[in-house]
Design an enzyme around this catalytic site. Structure first.
Site, PDB file in Angstrom:
ATOM      1  N   HIS A 133     104.312 -34.678 -49.733  1.00 32.38           N
ATOM      2  CA  HIS A 133     105.607 -34.762 -49.032  1.00 32.38           C
ATOM      3  C   HIS A 133     105.561 -35.673 -47.803  1.00 32.38           C
ATOM      4  CE1 HIS A 133     107.412 -31.713 -51.485  1.00 32.38           C
ATOM      5  NE2 HIS A 133     106.651 -30.731 -51.051  1.00 32.38           N
ATOM      6  N   ASP A 166     103.429 -30.543 -59.101  1.00 30.73           N
ATOM      7  CA  ASP A 166     103.801 -29.562 -58.074  1.00 30.73           C
ATOM      8  C   ASP A 166     105.291 -29.240 -58.259  1.00 30.73           C
ATOM      9  OD1 ASP A 166     102.794 -28.644 -55.046  1.00 30.73           O
ATOM     10  OD2 ASP A 166     104.964 -28.960 -55.199  1.00 30.73           O
ATOM     11  N   HIS A 222     107.581 -28.991 -56.277  1.00 28.97           N
ATOM     12  CA  HIS A 222     108.462 -29.714 -55.359  1.00 28.97           C
ATOM     13  C   HIS A 222     108.365 -31.224 -55.600  1.00 28.97           C
ATOM     14  CE1 HIS A 222     107.271 -25.884 -53.285  1.00 28.97           C
ATOM     15  NE2 HIS A 222     108.590 -25.796 -53.271  1.00 28.97           N
ATOM     16  N   ASP A 247     102.514 -24.145 -57.662  1.00 26.53           N
ATOM     17  CA  ASP A 247     103.708 -23.400 -57.241  1.00 26.53           C
ATOM     18  C   ASP A 247     104.803 -23.386 -58.306  1.00 26.53           C
ATOM     19  OD1 ASP A 247     103.889 -26.094 -56.746  1.00 26.53           O
ATOM     20  OD2 ASP A 247     104.318 -25.909 -54.608  1.00 26.53           O
TER      21      ASP A 247
HETATM   22 ZN    ZN Z   1     104.902 -27.653 -53.738  1.00 28.23          ZN
END
Ligand code: ZN
Length: 355
Positions: free
Chosen positions: A139, A176, A178, A264
């Site tokens: 990120h 992931d 996200h 996740d």
């Molecule tokens: Zn994540």
């Protein structure tokens, strides 16, 4: 098959403060352990030690990334800001990236650890590698920490490998839960890095990861986002691997495949709403192993990203690393028999036939 692996005690000393999940405690939020705590990571190593998998792997020594390494993507102003806070009492990288004293140096070791895994694979000391680093990286943007990430570990390692190993074409497969907004930003105009992110639609960040974000300029078409609806399970992920990832990588012909690997999307994760178990993580790892064998002489690097269930993450990671190493430990995941029969395993792929 020789698989490089390492973690490092200092990674677990990176302190993210007290929080309600990820929101800082205070006001109506009673202090609790931050979701991004060392526990899920430490328990991966513990499980691997108990099963003997750790003994089958080749240790790789992490080293510090240099400031010059970081400046290939991050701005000097950003590095100075993080260093200044880290030298004091800690702070926040800007958006949900709280850290304590000394985290600047730990983050340098995290990035340096992924770089060491790249070196081990590209120097042919190991066939593939898993870097269990912390803090995570995907990120982090050029001038902004986000989503628990300080430095963009995978992107920085790719940029360095171009210089140190003459690698040109790299494929990133980020699963992931996200969106990999930082990696996307690093290579958005770059035709030589194929960046694929498979994530839960608008889970985090809320304003990126759409299917229409597919690169620009010379990089147009080299950025692929696959935003899946909450509740996606095994069938959805296997369909994406078959219809999107495999096709795109065969067309792209990478020299190296990098997997920013988050757990996740697991069924028990507090920050994601997907339905995966260790069985699916093993299956998607098998797919990228086959692609690495077919396309780039097995060159494959995994770097650790998210995953916040201390109970489930170790079994998902164990399955991935078992597969990478072609290990015969073959443990039974005690959670798999519960999660493998839940509804999301079958529902989504039929309704997402566009993939
Ligand atoms: Zn994540």
């Amino acid at each position: 098959m020789k698989t490089g692996f390492f973690s490092y005690e200092k990674y677990f000393w990176h302190y993210t403060g007290h929080a309600g999940l990820w929101l800082p405690s205070g006001g109506l939020i009673q202090p609790d352990e931050h979701a991004e705590s060392p526990e899920s990571k430490r328990r991966i190593v513990n499980l691997m030690a108990v099963t003997g998998l750790l003994d089958e792997l080749v240790p790789v020594a992490p080293s510090f990334a240099t400031e010059a390494d970081l400046l290939r993507f991050h701005t000097q102003a950003y590095l100075s800001r993080i260093k200044s806070m880290s030298d004091g009492r800690g702070g926040d990288g800007s958006v949900t990236t709280s850290f304590g004293p000394g985290s600047y140096e730990i983050a340098l070791l995290s990035t340096g650890g992924v770089m060491a895994a790249f070196d081990a694979v590209l120097d042919d000391r190991v066939t593939n590698a898993y870097a269990l680093v912390r803090p995570p990286g995907h990120h982090a943007e050029s001038n902004l920490g986000k989503g628990f990430c300080l430095f963009s570990n995978a992107a920085l390692s790719i940029l360095r490998a171009r210089v140190t190993h003459g690698i040109e074409r790299v494929a990133v497969v980020d699963w992931d839960v996200h969106h990999d907004n930082g990696t996307q930003q690093a290579f958005y105009n770059d035709p030589n890095v194929l960046s694929i992110s498979i994530h839960q639609d608008r889970c985090f960040p809320l304003d990126s990861g759409g299917i229409e974000e597919n690169g620009q300029g010379r990089g147009l078409g080299a950025n692929i986002n696959v935003p899946l609806p909450p509740g996606s399970g095994r069938a959805a992920y296997l369909t994406v691997m078959d219809r999107v990832v495999s096709k795109a990588l065969r067309k792209f012909q990478p020299e190296l495949i990098v997997v920013p690997c988050g757990f996740d999307a697991g069924s028990a994760d507090p920050l994601g709403r997907m339905m995966l178990s260790s069985t699916t993580y093993r299956a998607v790892t098998k797919t990228v192993l086959e692609l690495a064998s077919e396309l780039c002489e097995d060159r494959l690097v995994f770097c650790h990203e998210g995953g916040y269930s201390p109970a489930l993450v170790p079994f998902c990671a164990h399955a991935v690393i078992e597969e990478l190493a072609q290990s015969s430990t073959c443990i039974t995941d005690p959670y798999a028999s519960f999660f493998d029969v839940q509804g999301g395993a079958r529902l989504v792929s039929a309704s997402r036939s566009g993939y």
